[in-house]
Design a protein around this motif. Structure first.
Motif, PDB file in Angstrom:
ATOM      1  N   GLU A  28       0.852  -1.184   0.000  1.00  0.00           N
ATOM      2  CA  GLU A  28       0.000   0.000   0.000  1.00  0.00           C
ATOM      3  C   GLU A  28       0.887   1.232   0.000  1.00  0.00           C
ATOM      4  N   PHE A  29       0.277   2.392  -0.245  1.00  0.00           N
ATOM      5  CA  PHE A  29       1.124   3.573  -0.293  1.00  0.00           C
ATOM      6  C   PHE A  29       1.671   3.934   1.077  1.00  0.00           C
ATOM      7  N   MET A  30       2.666   4.811   1.092  1.00  0.00           N
ATOM      8  CA  MET A  30       3.358   5.172   2.322  1.00  0.00           C
ATOM      9  C   MET A  30       2.491   6.103   3.167  1.00  0.00           C
ATOM     10  N   HIS A  31       2.834   6.224   4.430  1.00  0.00           N
ATOM     11  CA  HIS A  31       2.074   7.063   5.358  1.00  0.00           C
ATOM     12  C   HIS A  31       1.975   8.498   4.871  1.00  0.00           C
ATOM     13  N   TYR A  32       3.035   9.006   4.250  1.00  0.00           N
ATOM     14  CA  TYR A  32       2.990  10.391   3.791  1.00  0.00           C
ATOM     15  C   TYR A  32       2.084  10.541   2.572  1.00  0.00           C
ATOM     16  N   HIS A  33       1.909   9.485   1.786  1.00  0.00           N
ATOM     17  CA  HIS A  33       0.944   9.537   0.695  1.00  0.00           C
ATOM     18  C   HIS A  33      -0.465   9.669   1.252  1.00  0.00           C
ATOM     19  N   ALA A  34      -0.764   8.905   2.302  1.00  0.00           N
ATOM     20  CA  ALA A  34      -2.087   8.986   2.936  1.00  0.00           C
ATOM     21  C   ALA A  34      -2.329  10.388   3.482  1.00  0.00           C
ATOM     22  N   THR A  35      -1.298  11.003   4.039  1.00  0.00           N
ATOM     23  CA  THR A  35      -1.432  12.358   4.571  1.00  0.00           C
ATOM     24  C   THR A  35      -1.751  13.342   3.443  1.00  0.00           C
ATOM     25  N   VAL A  36      -1.051  13.220   2.324  1.00  0.00           N
ATOM     26  CA  VAL A  36      -1.279  14.124   1.189  1.00  0.00           C
ATOM     27  C   VAL A  36      -2.680  13.914   0.616  1.00  0.00           C
ATOM     28  N   VAL A  37      -3.093  12.658   0.443  1.00  0.00           N
ATOM     29  CA  VAL A  37      -4.402  12.342  -0.124  1.00  0.00           C
ATOM     30  C   VAL A  37      -5.520  12.677   0.860  1.00  0.00           C
ATOM     31  N   GLY A  38      -5.209  12.579   2.150  1.00  0.00           N
ATOM     32  CA  GLY A  38      -6.229  12.829   3.167  1.00  0.00           C
ATOM     33  C   GLY A  38      -7.177  11.666   3.360  1.00  0.00           C
ATOM     34  N   ARG A  39      -6.740  10.485   2.915  1.00  0.00           N
ATOM     35  CA  ARG A  39      -7.548   9.272   3.035  1.00  0.00           C
ATOM     36  C   ARG A  39      -6.639   8.086   3.281  1.00  0.00           C
ATOM     37  N   PRO A  40      -7.105   7.117   4.033  1.00  0.00           N
ATOM     38  CA  PRO A  40      -6.305   5.898   4.205  1.00  0.00           C
ATOM     39  C   PRO A  40      -6.373   5.022   2.953  1.00  0.00           C
ATOM     40  N   VAL A  99      13.517  13.059  -7.500  1.00  0.00           N
ATOM     41  CA  VAL A  99      13.005  12.582  -6.217  1.00  0.00           C
ATOM     42  C   VAL A  99      12.872  13.759  -5.248  1.00  0.00           C
ATOM     43  N   LEU A 100      13.894  14.598  -5.178  1.00  0.00           N
ATOM     44  CA  LEU A 100      13.830  15.774  -4.307  1.00  0.00           C
ATOM     45  C   LEU A 100      12.686  16.701  -4.712  1.00  0.00           C
ATOM     46  N   TYR A 101      12.517  16.892  -5.991  1.00  0.00           N
ATOM     47  CA  TYR A 101      11.426  17.736  -6.469  1.00  0.00           C
ATOM     48  C   TYR A 101      10.086  17.221  -5.954  1.00  0.00           C
ATOM     49  N   VAL A 102       9.842  15.923  -6.084  1.00  0.00           N
ATOM     50  CA  VAL A 102       8.560  15.338  -5.680  1.00  0.00           C
ATOM     51  C   VAL A 102       8.367  15.400  -4.171  1.00  0.00           C
ATOM     52  N   VAL A 103       9.396  15.070  -3.389  1.00  0.00           N
ATOM     53  CA  VAL A 103       9.208  15.083  -1.930  1.00  0.00           C
ATOM     54  C   VAL A 103       8.957  16.502  -1.416  1.00  0.00           C
ATOM     55  N   VAL A 104       9.577  17.493  -2.041  1.00  0.00           N
ATOM     56  CA  VAL A 104       9.316  18.886  -1.650  1.00  0.00           C
ATOM     57  C   VAL A 104       7.927  19.309  -2.131  1.00  0.00           C
ATOM     58  N   TRP A 105       7.568  18.934  -3.332  1.00  0.00           N
ATOM     59  CA  TRP A 105       6.275  19.273  -3.910  1.00  0.00           C
ATOM     60  C   TRP A 105       5.143  18.695  -3.064  1.00  0.00           C
ATOM     61  N   ARG A 107       5.240  18.019   0.112  1.00  0.00           N
ATOM     62  CA  ARG A 107       5.190  18.786   1.365  1.00  0.00           C
ATOM     63  C   ARG A 107       4.549  20.148   1.155  1.00  0.00           C
ATOM     64  N   ARG A 108       4.691  20.709  -0.031  1.00  0.00           N
ATOM     65  CA  ARG A 108       4.037  21.988  -0.314  1.00  0.00           C
ATOM     66  C   ARG A 108       2.532  21.812  -0.416  1.00  0.00           C
ATOM     67  N   ILE A 109       2.103  20.664  -0.927  1.00  0.00           N
ATOM     68  CA  ILE A 109       0.669  20.374  -1.018  1.00  0.00           C
ATOM     69  C   ILE A 109       0.100  20.148   0.376  1.00  0.00           C
ATOM     70  N   GLU A 110       0.839  19.371   1.181  1.00  0.00           N
ATOM     71  CA  GLU A 110       0.403  19.072   2.554  1.00  0.00           C
ATOM     72  C   GLU A 110       1.624  19.159   3.458  1.00  0.00           C
ATOM     73  N   SER A 111       1.709  20.249   4.195  1.00  0.00           N
ATOM     74  CA  SER A 111       2.907  20.525   4.997  1.00  0.00           C
ATOM     75  C   SER A 111       3.160  19.496   6.098  1.00  0.00           C
ATOM     76  N   THR A 112       2.138  18.755   6.498  1.00  0.00           N
ATOM     77  CA  THR A 112       2.339  17.756   7.551  1.00  0.00           C
ATOM     78  C   THR A 112       2.808  16.406   7.010  1.00  0.00           C
ATOM     79  N   ALA A 113       2.893  16.287   5.687  1.00  0.00           N
ATOM     80  CA  ALA A 113       3.347  15.022   5.081  1.00  0.00           C
ATOM     81  C   ALA A 113       4.843  14.848   5.352  1.00  0.00           C
ATOM     82  N   ASN A 114       5.176  13.763   6.006  1.00  0.00           N
ATOM     83  CA  ASN A 114       6.567  13.481   6.372  1.00  0.00           C
ATOM     84  C   ASN A 114       7.247  12.710   5.242  1.00  0.00           C
ATOM     85  N   THR A 115       7.460  13.396   4.113  1.00  0.00           N
ATOM     86  CA  THR A 115       8.093  12.767   2.953  1.00  0.00           C
ATOM     87  C   THR A 115       9.570  12.508   3.252  1.00  0.00           C
ATOM     88  N   PRO A 116      10.199  11.613   2.508  1.00  0.00           N
ATOM     89  CA  PRO A 116      11.600  11.272   2.789  1.00  0.00           C
ATOM     90  C   PRO A 116      12.586  12.341   2.279  1.00  0.00           C
TER      91      PRO A 116
END
Length: 137
Positions: A28-40, A99-105, A107-116
């Motif tokens: 399944e997707f990572m915890h930070y994906h769930a945070t960005v999507v706002g759904r489990p 990869v850096l672009y996506v993990v920062v992007w 976090r910009r969409i959802e600041s609480t997303a703990n991307t790598p």
């Protein structure tokens, strides 16, 4: 300095392999994906889950390929081959910058997303340190 270079590139390769394996074998997707999507994960429709899993496996395969390429480049790097430094740097930038672009992007969409972000920056720092160490004689 050659030992430092090989160690830095080797650590970057191992990190890439670890993350690649994590993405390839995930169910399944990572915890930070769930945070960005706002759904489990369980709330996503099955077809969307298949698409996301496919993309995660492709990304993981890319990271595994990158890690293996760096490991193979350790042999000529250890022998001081200048072309191998530039090859390792080029391959690394081609993988790590997106990869850096996506993990920062994300976090910009959802600041609480703990991307790598930190592991990605560590890989970049290791590659840059390995490159500098290889070029300093």
């Amino acid at each position: 300095m050659q030992i430092l270079s090989v160690a830095a590139f080797g650590l970057a390769a191992l990190l890439a392999l670890a993350f690649g394996a994590r993405y390839v074998f995930t169910r399944e997707f990572m915890h930070y994906h769930a945070t960005v999507v706002g759904r489990p994960w369980a709330s996503l429709e099955p077809r969307l889950q298949f698409i996301i899993l496919g993309m995660l496996k492709v990304a993981g395969g890319g990271l595994l390929g990158y890690g293996l390429a760096l490991l193979w480049l350790l042999l000529p790097l250890q022998q001081g081959e200048a072309w191998a430094v530039w090859a390792a740097l080029t391959v690394s930038l081609a993988v790590v910058v997106p990869v850096l672009y996506v993990v920062v992007w994300l976090r910009r969409i959802e600041s609480t997303a703990n991307t790598p972000l930190l592991p990605s920056l560590v890989v970049l720092a290791l590659v840059l340190a390995g490159t500098v160490a290889s070029l300093v004689r």
